[in-house]
Design an enzyme around this catalytic site. Structure first.
Site, PDB file in Angstrom:
ATOM      1  N   HIS A 528     -13.238 -45.412  -1.333  1.00 33.78           N
ATOM      2  CA  HIS A 528     -13.547 -44.857  -0.018  1.00 33.78           C
ATOM      3  C   HIS A 528     -12.742 -43.574   0.198  1.00 33.78           C
ATOM      4  CE1 HIS A 528     -14.632 -44.537   4.071  1.00 33.78           C
ATOM      5  NE2 HIS A 528     -13.540 -45.035   4.595  1.00 33.78           N
ATOM      6  N   ASP A 545     -11.363 -41.750   9.631  1.00 32.63           N
ATOM      7  CA  ASP A 545     -12.038 -42.623   8.686  1.00 32.63           C
ATOM      8  C   ASP A 545     -13.462 -42.855   9.193  1.00 32.63           C
ATOM      9  OD1 ASP A 545     -13.067 -44.653   7.163  1.00 32.63           O
ATOM     10  OD2 ASP A 545     -11.269 -45.886   7.204  1.00 32.63           O
ATOM     11  N   CYS A 596     -19.199 -41.377   2.617  1.00 33.87           N
ATOM     12  CA  CYS A 596     -17.850 -41.202   3.152  1.00 33.87           C
ATOM     13  C   CYS A 596     -17.198 -39.915   2.653  1.00 33.87           C
ATOM     14  CB  CYS A 596     -16.974 -42.390   2.812  1.00 33.87           C
ATOM     15  SG  CYS A 596     -16.606 -42.492   1.070  1.00 33.87           S
TER      16      CYS A 596
END
Lengths: 637, 93
Positions: A528, A545, A596
Site C-alpha cells: 500500500h 492515506d 493507492c
C-alpha cells in the site's frame, strides 16, 4: 451416433451437421409417429441410429429411475442404471459438471487468467450444448406441437429466477423439459427452466434455423446465450455484493479506524489481503458487466462522435472504475445516456493550467472533424466518465501533446526499452515499469520515485517564480532505512541522505531540509502506498492515506527524525515530541484495490502546491495518464 | 551470515577501495573494487551471489540511486562506504 460424437461433429462442421440434423429430425418424426401408433416406447433394436438421438425414451428412462428431489448432481447416481447411450451423455455431463465445479472453486479462491480462459471455453461448450438441445427440442416439438400458453411469455433472460426454478422439482407434464431442467441443474449452470425451454419464440427461431441452416442467425443466438450467461454471473456477483460487500466492509473498517479506533496493524493488513481477493473478483465481474453493456450499446445505438473525446491512446484503455455493487437503476441510467446526446461536462481546473487546457480544448474540437474514425468504445468510455464526473463536478483532460506521450509510454513493446530518464533522481524508466500506470495496475517504486524527483525539479522552478511552499521530497526507501526495515528507529542510516551535496545532487535548492516548509515522504506499507507530510511551519506531522489508515509508529519516527536532523545538521536541540500527528478527515479515499499509488502521488503533488486535495477516485484514470505524460515529458506540469 | 564473504571483480591497478553492499535485513557483502569499476559489475556480482534478479533490486548510495554506468570514483566514494540494496516496492491498496 452418440450424443458426444454429435456434439464433436457439430463443433467440427456446423454446415454439414445441419443437413444431418434435418435428416435426423425427419427420421425421428417418423420414428416417433411409428412409436405412437405401435408401442409406448420405440423398439430398442428397431432404430439403432436414432435411438441415442431421440430424447423421448431417454427422458422417460430418466424419469423412471432418477430420484426427483436430489441436489444438482442427482443424475450422476442414475448413471450406472441407464443404458450405455444415456451413460455416455451423462458422462459428458458429469465431466462438464466436474469442470465447472472446479472452475467455481478456482473462482472462489482467485479469478486467475487461466481459469477465466478455461471458463470461457466451458461456456462455449455449454452454449453449443444448449443449442443442440434446443434443436432436439424443436424436433420433438415438430412431433408434438402442443405448447402450454403460459410458457409463451417467458424468455431465457431472467437467469436468477430460472436457476431457482430449476432447483425446484419440476412438475411439468413435458418429460423433455424436466429432464433438461435436471440436466442443467446437474451442470450447475442456470437452467432456462421448463417454461423457458418451451418458449415458442426461441423454438420457432431454431426450427427456422435448422430448416434454412442460416449461419448468421446461429451466431446471434450463440451470442445471446453467452450474454445471458454473463448477465447471470453479474446478477450473482450483485447478490454476493449485497450479502457481503467485502470491499465496503474493509473500507468501513478502515474508516472506523480513522474515526478513532486504531486496531492492530497486523490485523488490518490481514483483512486487507483477504479483502483484496474478493475485491478483484468483484472488479472482474464489474468489468465484464461494463463490457457486456458496451457491446449492447454498440449494437443498439451508434453514438455520434463525441466532441470532447480524446484521440485513441494506442493500447491504452481508460481504466474501468469499480464502484459499489451496480444497481439496476444505474444500468437504466446508462442506457438512457447512450440514447441521449451528450452535454458538455463541467470543467474544474486548477488555475495554473487552465489556459493551456482551454487551448487544448479548442485544438481538440478541430481534431474531431478529422478524426471520424474515433472508436466507438472510446466514445462510450468518455461518456461514462463524463456522466460520473458530473456527479462530482470534476473533469480533467490531457492536452493533445500529452495524449501522444501517453500513447507512446503505454504502447506495447520491449519491456526493457528505456522510455525516459530523469537526471537528478538518476532513474531510467523502462517500458515494463511504465506499464504499471496502465489500467488498474499497482504502482511500483520507480514511478513513485521518478515522480518525487520530478516534483523536486518543479519545486525549484516554482521557487524561481516566487511560488511556495518550499518543499523537499524523499524517495520511497527513506522510511525503510529510517524505521521500517529493522522496526527500530535508526537515524544513522539516513543521516547522510540530507548532506548539502546530496541535496544539491537531487536538485533541492535549500542546503538543508530544515530550510523548507514541507517535507513530503512517500510511505510504502508492504502493498500500500500512502503519503506523509512533515509540516515544518505548522510543526506537525500529517498523514494522508487513501484507505483512511493510521501509522502512528512511522509518524513518530518522522517526528524524531526532525529532532535528530536539527541536532546533526544545526547542532540545535528542538523538541518535536509535542508536534501533533494529524489524520485529516477529508482525505480523498480510493474505491478500489489498485489506485493507492496514484492517490499517494497526487497527495504529494497537491500538497507541494499548497492546494486542497480536490480530487476523487473518479479522477484516477486521468491522473494515471497524466503521470505517464509527465514522466515522458520529464517534468510535472 | 555473509559478513566475511568477499567477491573481487578483477582488479588491475588504480586505487582499490572496499565497498559494503547492505541489504534490508542488514546482511553485508563486501567488494574490493577499483574506483573506476562500473557499478554494473558490482550489481551483477551481488545479484549473482544473492541469487536475485538484478531488475528487482535498487542500489542507493546515501539515498541517491546508483546506475550501472557510474563508478565509485564518480560518486566520490571512500573506503568502507555502504551501498544500500533495497528491494523493489509495489503497492495498490
Amino acid at each position: 451416433m452418440g450424443f458426444v460424437d454429435l456434439l464433436a461433429s457439430f463443433v467440427k462442421s456446423p454446415a454439414s451437421i445441419y443437413s444431418s440434423i434435418r435428416e435426423k429430425t425427419q427420421r425421428l418424426l417418423a420414428a416417433h409417429e411409428a412409436g405412437l401408433q405401435g408401442r409406448t416406447t420405440p423398439a430398442p433394436g428397431g432404430l439403432p441410429a436414432e435411438r441415442s438421438f431421440s430424447r423421448a425414451p431417454t427422458s422417460l428412462l430418466y424419469r423412471s429411475v432418477a430420484p426427483r428431489r436430489h441436489g444438482p448432481y442427482s443424475s450422476f447416481r442414475t448413471s450406472n442404471l441407464a443404458p450405455p447411450t444415456v451413460n455416455r451423455a451423462l458422462e459428458a455431463e458429469a465431466t462438464r459438471a466436474a469442470i465447472l465445479l472446479e472452475l467455481r472453486k478456482a473462482n472462489d479462491i482467485e479469478m486467475d487468467a487461466a481459469a477465466r480462459k478455461a471458463e470461457a471455453e466451458a461456456k462455449r461448450a455449454a452454449a453449443l450444448h444448449k443449442l443442440l438441445r434446443d434443436e432436439q427440442l424443436a424436433a420433438d416439438r415438430a412431433a408434438k406441437p402442443a405448447v402450454s400458453a403460459a410458457a409463451q411469455q417467458s424468455l431465457p433472460r431472467r437467469r436468477l429466477d430460472m436457476e431457482m426454478a430449476a432447483q425446484q422439482p419440476t412438475d411439468s407434464p413435458e418429460p423433455l423439459s424436466s429432464a433438461q431442467g435436471r440436466s442443467w441443474a446437474a451442470l450447475g449452470t442456470p437452467s432456462p427452466g421448463p417454461a423457458a425451454a418451451a418458449s415458442p419464440a426461441m423454438m420457432r427461431a431454431r426450427a427456422a434455423l435448422i430448416a434454412e441452416g442460416e449461419h448468421a442467425e446461429r451466431k446471434r443466438l450463440l451470442q445471446e446465450r453467452q450474454q445471458s450467461q454473463k448477465e447471470f454471473q453479474q446478477a450473482k456477483a450483485r447478490l454476493v455484493g449485497v450479502n457481503k460487500r467485502p470491499q465496503d466492509l474493509s473500507l468501513r473498517a478502515e474508516r472506523a479506524m480513522a474515526a478513532g479506533a486504531p486496531s492492530p496493524v497486523e490485523q488490518s493488513e490481514r483483512s486487507l489481503t483477504a479483502a483484496r481477493a474478493q475485491e478483484m473478483l468483484l472488479l472482474e465481474e464489474e468489468k465484464r458487466r461494463l463490457e457486456a453493456s458496451r457491446l449492447r450499446y454498440a449494437a443498439a445505438v451508434p453514438l455520434p462522435p463525441d466532441a470532447g473525446s480524446p484521440v485513441p491512446f494506442g493500447e491504452l484503455r481508460l481504466p474501468e472504475v469499480s464502484w459499489a455493487a451496480p444497481s439496476p437503476a444505474k444500468a437504466k441510467r446508462e442506457e438512457q445516456r447512450s440514447a441521449q446526446p451528450e452535454e458538455d461536462g463541467v470543467v474544474v481546473l486548477s488555475s495554473d493550467d487552465e489556459e493551456e487546457e482551454e487551448q487544448a480544448e479548442e485544438e481538440e474540437e478541430e481534431q474531431v472533424v478529422t478524426e471520424e474514425e474515433e472508436s466507438l468504445s472510446a466514445a462510450l468510455d468518455e461518456a461514462r466518465i463524463k456522466d460520473e464526473g458530473q456527479e462530482v463536478q470534476t473533469r480533467r483532460r490531457l492536452t493533445r501533446k500529452q495524449q501522444e506521450l501517453v500513447a507512446r509510454a503505454l504502447a506495447d513493446g520491449d519491456p526493457r526499452e528505456i522510455l525516459a530518464y530523469h537526471k537528478s533522481s538518476n532513474i531510467e524508466m523502462s517500458r515494463g515499469h511504465m506499464a504499471c500506470l496502465k489500467g488498474l495496475n499497482w504502482l511500483n517504486d520507480e514511478v513513485m520515485n521518478i515522480y518525487m524527483g520530478m516534483l523536486l525539479d518543479r519545486d525549484a522552478e516554482r521557487r524561481e517564480k516566487g511560488l511556495g511552499p518550499r518543499c523537499h521530497f524523499f524517495n520511497s526507501f527513506f522510511l525503510n532505512k529510517l524505521y521500517k526495515d529493522t522496526h527500530t528507529y535508526n537515524y544513522k542510516a539516513v543521516r547522510r541522505w540530507t548532506l548539502p551535496k546530496k541535496l544539491k545532487l537531487q536538485n533541492q535548492q535549500s542546503e538543508s531540509i530544515l530550510d523548507v516548509e514541507r517535507v513530503i515522504v512517500p510511505v510504502h506499507l508492504g502493498n500500500h502506498w500512502t503519503c506523509a507530510l512533515i509540516d515544518l511551519v505548522a510543526k506537525e506531522i500529517v498523514y494522508y492515506d487513501s484507505l483512511g489508515g493510521r501509522e502512528d509508529k512511522i509518524l513518530r519516527a518522522l517526528r524524531s527524525y526532525i529532532a535528530d536532523e536539527y541536532r546533526d545538521k544545526r547542532d540545535a536541540e528542538v523538541d518535536t515530541s509535542e508536534w501533533p500527528i494529524r489524520y485529516p478527515a477529508d482525505v480523498p479515499l480510493q474505491q478500489n484495490g489498485c489506485d493507492c499509488g496514484v492517490f499517494a502521488l497526487q497527495f504529494a503533488e497537491h500538497l507541494s502546491r499548497g492546494v486542497d486535495l480536490s480530487f476523487s477516485q473518479l479522477d484516477m484514470p486521468y491522473f494515471r495518464t497524466k503521470i505517464a505524460a509527465d514522466i515522458m515529458a520529464g517534468h510535472v506540469d | 551470515m555473509d559478513q566475511s564473504a568477499e567477491t573481487k571483480p578483477k582488479v588491475e591497478g588504480g586505487s582499490v577501495i572496499n565497498l559494503v553492499v547492505k541489504d534490508q535485513a542488514g546482511t553485508e557483502v563486501h567488494f574490493k573494487v577499483k574506483s573506476h569499476t562500473k557499478f554494473q559489475k558490482i550489481m551483477d556480482a551481488y545479484a549473482g551471489k544473492r541469487s536475485v534478479d538484478v531488475s528487482a533490486i535498487r542500489f542507493l548510495y546515501d539515498g541517491s540511486r546508483l546506475d550501472g554506468s557510474s563508478t565509485p570514483g564518480d560518486q566520490g566514494m571512500e573506503d568502507n562506504d555502504v551501498i544500500d540494496c533495497v528491494l523493489e516496492q509495489i503497492g495498490g491498496h
